[in-house]
Design an enzyme around this catalytic site. Structure first.
Site, PDB file in Angstrom:
ATOM      1  CD  GLU A  64      -4.195  -1.671 -10.040  1.00 45.72           C
ATOM      2  OE1 GLU A  64      -3.927  -0.572  -9.552  1.00 45.72           O
ATOM      3  OE2 GLU A  64      -3.480  -2.246 -10.881  1.00 45.72           O
ATOM      4  CE  LYS A  85      -9.450  10.211  -6.538  1.00 49.58           C
ATOM      5  NZ  LYS A  85      -9.748   8.874  -6.952  1.00 49.58           N
ATOM      6  CD  GLN A 136     -26.110 -20.240   2.121  1.00 55.19           C
ATOM      7  OE1 GLN A 136     -24.887 -20.268   2.062  1.00 55.19           O
ATOM      8  NE2 GLN A 136     -26.807 -20.870   3.046  1.00 55.19           N
ATOM      9  N   GLY A 175     -25.608 -27.186  -0.973  1.00 54.48           N
ATOM     10  CA  GLY A 175     -24.340 -27.932  -0.965  1.00 54.48           C
ATOM     11  C   GLY A 175     -23.696 -28.024  -2.342  1.00 54.48           C
ATOM     12  CB  SER A 217      -0.889   0.022   1.250  1.00 58.82           C
ATOM     13  OG  SER A 217      -1.764  -1.069   1.243  1.00 58.82           O
ATOM     14  CG  ASP A 231      -8.294   7.650  -3.682  1.00 59.64           C
ATOM     15  OD1 ASP A 231      -7.373   8.464  -3.832  1.00 59.64           O
ATOM     16  OD2 ASP A 231      -9.104   7.359  -4.587  1.00 59.64           O
ATOM     17  NE  ARG A 257      -6.329   2.499  -7.137  1.00 59.07           N
ATOM     18  CZ  ARG A 257      -5.810   3.380  -6.295  1.00 59.07           C
ATOM     19  NH1 ARG A 257      -6.351   4.561  -6.163  1.00 59.07           N
ATOM     20  NH2 ARG A 257      -4.750   3.061  -5.564  1.00 59.07           N
TER      21      ARG A 257
HETATM   22  C1  ST9 Z   1      -1.583  -4.049  -8.977  1.00 57.39           C
HETATM   23  C2  ST9 Z   1      -1.770  -4.817 -10.245  1.00 57.39           C
HETATM   24  O1  ST9 Z   1      -2.217  -4.237  -7.979  1.00 57.39           O
HETATM   25  C3  ST9 Z   1      -3.150  -5.421 -10.370  1.00 57.39           C
HETATM   26  C4  ST9 Z   1      -3.547  -6.001 -11.692  1.00 57.39           C
HETATM   27  C5  ST9 Z   1      -3.187  -5.172 -12.820  1.00 57.39           C
HETATM   28  C6  ST9 Z   1      -3.680  -5.657 -14.114  1.00 57.39           C
HETATM   29  C7  ST9 Z   1      -3.315  -4.647 -15.097  1.00 57.39           C
HETATM   30  C8  ST9 Z   1      -4.012  -4.859 -16.355  1.00 57.39           C
HETATM   31  C9  ST9 Z   1      -4.602  -3.624 -16.776  1.00 57.39           C
HETATM   32  C10 ST9 Z   1      -5.352  -3.831 -18.016  1.00 57.39           C
HETATM   33  C11 ST9 Z   1      -6.397  -2.853 -18.075  1.00 57.39           C
HETATM   34  C12 ST9 Z   1      -7.089  -2.844 -19.382  1.00 57.39           C
HETATM   35  C13 ST9 Z   1      -8.135  -1.867 -19.254  1.00 57.39           C
HETATM   36  C14 ST9 Z   1      -8.757  -1.457 -20.532  1.00 57.39           C
HETATM   37  C15 ST9 Z   1      -9.191  -0.113 -20.337  1.00 57.39           C
HETATM   38  C16 ST9 Z   1     -10.022   0.544 -21.297  1.00 57.39           C
HETATM   39  C17 ST9 Z   1     -10.167   1.980 -21.067  1.00 57.39           C
HETATM   40  C18 ST9 Z   1     -11.445   2.599 -21.371  1.00 57.39           C
HETATM   41  N1  ST9 Z   1      -5.600   9.335  -8.412  1.00 57.39           N
HETATM   42  O2  ST9 Z   1      -1.720  10.940  -1.417  1.00 57.39           O
HETATM   43  P1  ST9 Z   1      -0.288  10.954  -1.797  1.00 57.39           P
HETATM   44  C19 ST9 Z   1      -0.775  10.426  -6.986  1.00 57.39           C
HETATM   45  S1  ST9 Z   1      -0.411  -2.846  -9.010  1.00 57.39           S
HETATM   46  C20 ST9 Z   1      -4.616   9.928  -9.111  1.00 57.39           C
HETATM   47  O3  ST9 Z   1       0.631  11.926  -1.108  1.00 57.39           O
HETATM   48  P2  ST9 Z   1       1.404   8.821  -0.804  1.00 57.39           P
HETATM   49  C21 ST9 Z   1      -0.737  11.924  -7.196  1.00 57.39           C
HETATM   50  O4  ST9 Z   1       0.185  12.204  -8.208  1.00 57.39           O
HETATM   51  C22 ST9 Z   1      -0.291  -2.163  -7.392  1.00 57.39           C
HETATM   52  N2  ST9 Z   1      -3.399  10.188  -8.571  1.00 57.39           N
HETATM   53  O5  ST9 Z   1       0.236   9.463  -1.659  1.00 57.39           O
HETATM   54  C23 ST9 Z   1      -0.245  12.393  -5.842  1.00 57.39           C
HETATM   55  O6  ST9 Z   1       0.369  13.652  -5.889  1.00 57.39           O
HETATM   56  P3  ST9 Z   1      -0.546  14.986  -5.664  1.00 57.39           P
HETATM   57  C24 ST9 Z   1      -1.319  -1.172  -7.129  1.00 57.39           C
HETATM   58  C25 ST9 Z   1      -3.184   9.852  -7.305  1.00 57.39           C
HETATM   59  O7  ST9 Z   1       1.094   8.913   0.646  1.00 57.39           O
HETATM   60  C26 ST9 Z   1       0.771  11.327  -5.502  1.00 57.39           C
HETATM   61  O8  ST9 Z   1       0.200  10.115  -5.993  1.00 57.39           O
HETATM   62  N3  ST9 Z   1      -0.936  -0.401  -5.957  1.00 57.39           N
HETATM   63  C27 ST9 Z   1      -4.181   9.237  -6.517  1.00 57.39           C
HETATM   64  O9  ST9 Z   1       2.701   9.307  -1.288  1.00 57.39           O
HETATM   65  C28 ST9 Z   1       1.051  11.208  -4.026  1.00 57.39           C
HETATM   66  O10 ST9 Z   1      -0.188  11.140  -3.363  1.00 57.39           O
HETATM   67  C29 ST9 Z   1      -1.694   0.572  -5.535  1.00 57.39           C
HETATM   68  O11 ST9 Z   1      -2.738   0.872  -6.069  1.00 57.39           O
HETATM   69  C30 ST9 Z   1      -5.422   8.976  -7.129  1.00 57.39           C
HETATM   70  N4  ST9 Z   1      -6.412   8.368  -6.496  1.00 57.39           N
HETATM   71  O12 ST9 Z   1       1.226   7.310  -1.278  1.00 57.39           O
HETATM   72  C31 ST9 Z   1      -1.157   1.338  -4.363  1.00 57.39           C
HETATM   73  N5  ST9 Z   1      -3.679   9.011  -5.288  1.00 57.39           N
HETATM   74  O13 ST9 Z   1      -1.223  14.797  -4.352  1.00 57.39           O
HETATM   75  C32 ST9 Z   1      -2.165   1.571  -3.305  1.00 57.39           C
HETATM   76  C33 ST9 Z   1      -2.406   9.456  -5.298  1.00 57.39           C
HETATM   77  O14 ST9 Z   1       0.446  16.076  -5.658  1.00 57.39           O
HETATM   78  N6  ST9 Z   1      -1.735   2.656  -2.426  1.00 57.39           N
HETATM   79  N7  ST9 Z   1      -2.097   9.954  -6.514  1.00 57.39           N
HETATM   80  O15 ST9 Z   1      -1.509  15.027  -6.785  1.00 57.39           O
HETATM   81  C34 ST9 Z   1      -2.129   3.930  -2.621  1.00 57.39           C
HETATM   82  O16 ST9 Z   1      -2.882   4.236  -3.517  1.00 57.39           O
HETATM   83  C35 ST9 Z   1      -1.618   4.929  -1.601  1.00 57.39           C
HETATM   84  O17 ST9 Z   1      -2.684   5.745  -1.207  1.00 57.39           O
HETATM   85  C36 ST9 Z   1      -0.464   5.823  -2.171  1.00 57.39           C
HETATM   86  C37 ST9 Z   1       0.048   6.618  -0.969  1.00 57.39           C
HETATM   87  C38 ST9 Z   1       0.633   4.954  -2.695  1.00 57.39           C
HETATM   88  C39 ST9 Z   1      -0.959   6.764  -3.253  1.00 57.39           C
END
Ligand code: ST9
Length: 609
Positions: free
Chosen positions: A445, A459, A418, A422, A171, A454, A299
């Site tokens: 994600e 948000k 459910q 069984g 995370s 978040d 996501r």
């Molecule tokens: C994983 C892989 O789990 C899973 C499967 C993947 C499969 C991939 C396949 C994809 C295919 C998809 C096909 C789709 C087709 C689509 C068609 C389309 C139509 N939003 O709050 P801060 C940024 S991988 C945006 O201080 P911390 C922002 O730049 C692992 N940006 O955070 C921000 O700066 P600022 C996944 C956001 O305390 C900066 O981060 N792992 C957002 O430093 C710092 O923010 C995770 O997801 C957001 N919501 O760090 C990690 N939030 O503020 C989970 C932050 O200046 N952990 N930023 O803008 C977190 O999300 C944590 O909260 C953290 C905290 C790392 C952000």
């Protein structure tokens, strides 16, 4: 007949009747994909999903890939490769690509509709097939030269990955220690160990492009010190695509998992055997923001996957219930000779079926409502503009789709199982695999707790309530016209009450969080309830969307619908009324709980747990 049961009728109702319809499809923004074209694509995809895609679903669960440490490979089952090829051969993935990259500008809603069909029938296909999305993000953020990489990825059908997580940085992505050192030729050498990397090794393509977060030497701590690198499995000629030397990024393990086994989850080691060369995306150090473009799309994908799985879970349960004869009607229980009935005649089974139906149809509407904002945002981007409201509302909804969608789907899948009694526990039916495969959706994600944080802190608080206010106004405008007339009057009232409860919960959270200015520990009071609040907001939005659908259904019924449609529309009204009457009243209790939350849980000594 395979395991997968699609609900194309409901998908199309969302796409063409409730949301965008011809205002989106065939519009000036999306001229090449009109309603008829979209229907045609979906009909083809449904056939494929039910047959070729679903075919390898259970076989590749029972015979998952095996990692060979000697060669660092984990080949996929042949049956799965056939399903994957069948999907790729449709070329429908090009709908998600801009014309400049060899695609057709289609509305994201259509892509998520295709997504539902693929993710419901065999989710790993969509995940291995995500390359066009990665390529688009590289093209948008990369240098002119790096756009060649994006082009190669698409045209050569290479795999792609998002590489964030490390053994001690889950995370907390900012705790990552993977290092990058700049070389004289402008490339970077990446060293470190990443974990839980989806699709990082497979034999579906001859190359894989890893998008890797690493910390350049001398950069500061946390997420802001991370940069994003393109690290290929094989080096290649960027013009011709011809493969060169093996790069130093190797899978060093494939995890043994509860479910989704055909989706290889790898440990990926960089620079251990020989250098792992990478290229800084866009030649700018903006890694976390760039990676979040991938995360946002993923996501949405995860929430859609969960909901798609619940949909087929529910339809399997429904089919079983309509055929399974067991017991007599309870009203005739005194008569031991009373005829046996199908279990749809039993009140508790009926309640559970309606619960599944209402959740899945409400959450499908949530996916397509969110996608309708993406339609707007993408259209603006294609015109070289920005639609800030559309981006904000989409961002606001993503944790609801992902966090609420995955948790509620997982809960309701237990209800689907459910229904089968069984038999549901057996591998003769697909639901036990659905449950195993869907559990990951609440975890990757960003876990649900991350989604809750978040949602509230980023948000809503950081957004200064702009997207939230827009949503609130939309709900108010809907209610003001009294849609659905008398038929929905009680449900509308329940929605009004629920809206007040959610507002009260939010105000309590604001007050609790504000106290942290004076005493930082007070933040833990609000943080105990952010996930609860996410669920409450999710229930409210889903109920509103169900009522929107029901109001339209009521209008169609009043206008004289065909026999087939009468059942569909009656079901819509019943689901909306059931949800408003049976789910929303719980929000009053949620409010009481949130208001009574204090620091006692945090004050408790760990030893007392
Ligand atoms: C994983 C892989 O789990 C899973 C499967 C993947 C499969 C991939 C396949 C994809 C295919 C998809 C096909 C789709 C087709 C689509 C068609 C389309 C139509 N939003 O709050 P801060 C940024 S991988 C945006 O201080 P911390 C922002 O730049 C692992 N940006 O955070 C921000 O700066 P600022 C996944 C956001 O305390 C900066 O981060 N792992 C957002 O430093 C710092 O923010 C995770 O997801 C957001 N919501 O760090 C990690 N939030 O503020 C989970 C932050 O200046 N952990 N930023 O803008 C977190 O999300 C944590 O909260 C953290 C905290 C790392 C952000």
């Amino acid at each position: 007949m395979g395991h997968y049961k699609a609900n194309l009728r409901d998908i199309e109702f969302n796409l063409f009747d409730v949301f965008g319809g011809s205002e989106t499809f065939g519009s000036a923004d999306y001229p090449e994909v009109d309603v008829d074209t979209a229907r045609d694509v979906l009909a083809q995809m449904e056939r494929l999903a039910v047959n070729e895609l679903a075919e390898s679903f259970s076989e590749s669960d029972r015979n998952p890939p095996v990692f060979d440490p000697a060669t660092s490979t984990a080949p996929l089952p042949e049956s799965f490769k056939r399903s994957y090829k069948a999907y790729m051969d449709t070329e429908f993935w090009r709908l998600a690509l801009p014309e400049a990259m060899g695609g057709t500008a289609a509305p994201p809603s259509l892509i998520w509709a295709i997504g539902e069909l693929v993710l419901g029938s065999n989710p790993a296909i969509w995940m291995y097939g995500g390359t066009p999305q990665f390529a688009r993000i590289i093209a948008e953020n990369g240098t002119e030269e790096q756009r060649k990489v994006a082009h190669r990825m698409v045209e050569n059908g290479w795999g792609a990955t998002m590489v964030l997580t490390e053994p001690d940085a889950g995370s907390d992505v900012g705790a990552g220690r993977t290092k990058a050192v700049r070389q004289e030729d402008g490339s970077w050498h990446v060293t470190g160990v990443k974990r839980f990397i989806t699709s990082a090794e497979h034999d579906l393509s001859d190359n894989i492009i890893h998008l890797v977060l690493a910390r350049p030497e001398g950069h500061g701590p946390g997420t802001k010190g991370l940069s994003l690198f393109i690290v290929p499995k094989y080096e290649f000629d960027w013009d011709s695509g011809e493969l060169g030397a093996r790069n130093g990024a190797y899978a060093t393990n494939v995890e043994h998992k509860m479910g989704l086994k055909v989706s290889n989850t790898c440990e990926l080691t960089f620079g251990e055997k020989h250098p792992a060369r990478g290229w800084l995306v866009g030649e700018v150090h903006d890694g976390i923001a760039q990676m979040f473009q991938v995360i946002e799309m993923a996501r949405m994908m995860v929430g859609t996957k969960a909901i798609a799985t619940l949909s087929t879970g529910y339809l399997n349960a429904l089919e079983y219930a309509k055929n399974r004869v067991q017991g007599a009607d309870l009203a005739q229980s005194a008569d031991k000779g009373a005829p046996r009935v199908t279990i749809t005649h039993h009140a508790d089974v009926r309640r559970e079926l309606m619960q599944q139906k209402a959740y899945v149809e409400g959450m499908r509407a949530l996916v397509f409502y969110t996608a309708s904002w993406q339609d707007r945002a993408w259209a603006a981007r294609n015109r070289g503009e920005r639609d800030e409201l559309a981006e904000r509302v989409n961002d606001f909804l993503l944790p609801v789709v992902k966090g609420y969608g995955s948790e509620r789907s997982y809960e309701q899948l237990a209800r689907s199982l459910q229904t089968l009694g069984g038999s549901g526990f057996l591998q003769d039916y697909p639901i036990e695999q659905y449950i195993r495969d869907a559990k990951i959706d609440t975890l990757y994600e960003g876990t649900t707790a991350i989604q809750g944080l978040d949602f509230f802190f980023r948000k809503i608080v950081k957004d200064q309530g702009q997207a939230l206010t827009h949503m609130k106004n939309e709900i108010d405008e809907f209610l003001a016209t009294e849609p659905g007339g008398e038929v929905l009057a009680a449900a509308r009232l329940q929605l009004v009450t629920a809206r007040s409860e959610v507002e009260a919960i939010l105000n309590t959270l604001y007050t609790q969080a504000a106290k942290a200015w004076e005493d930082p520990r007070q933040i833990h009071v609000a943080a105990q309830s952010t996930t609860t609040f996410l669920y409450a907001a999710g229930d409210l939005i889903v109920s509103w969307l169900l009522l929107r659908q029901a109001a339209l259904a009521q209008e169609r019924l009043a206008g004289g619908a065909s026999d087939k449609d009468v059942d569909f529309y009656s079901g819509k009204i019943a689901a909306a009324k059931w949800f408003a009457g049976n789910v929303l009243p719980h929000l009053a209790t949620t409010r009481t709980i949130v208001e009574a939350t204090d620091l006692s849980l945090m004050d408790l000594d760990e030893a007392a747990f």
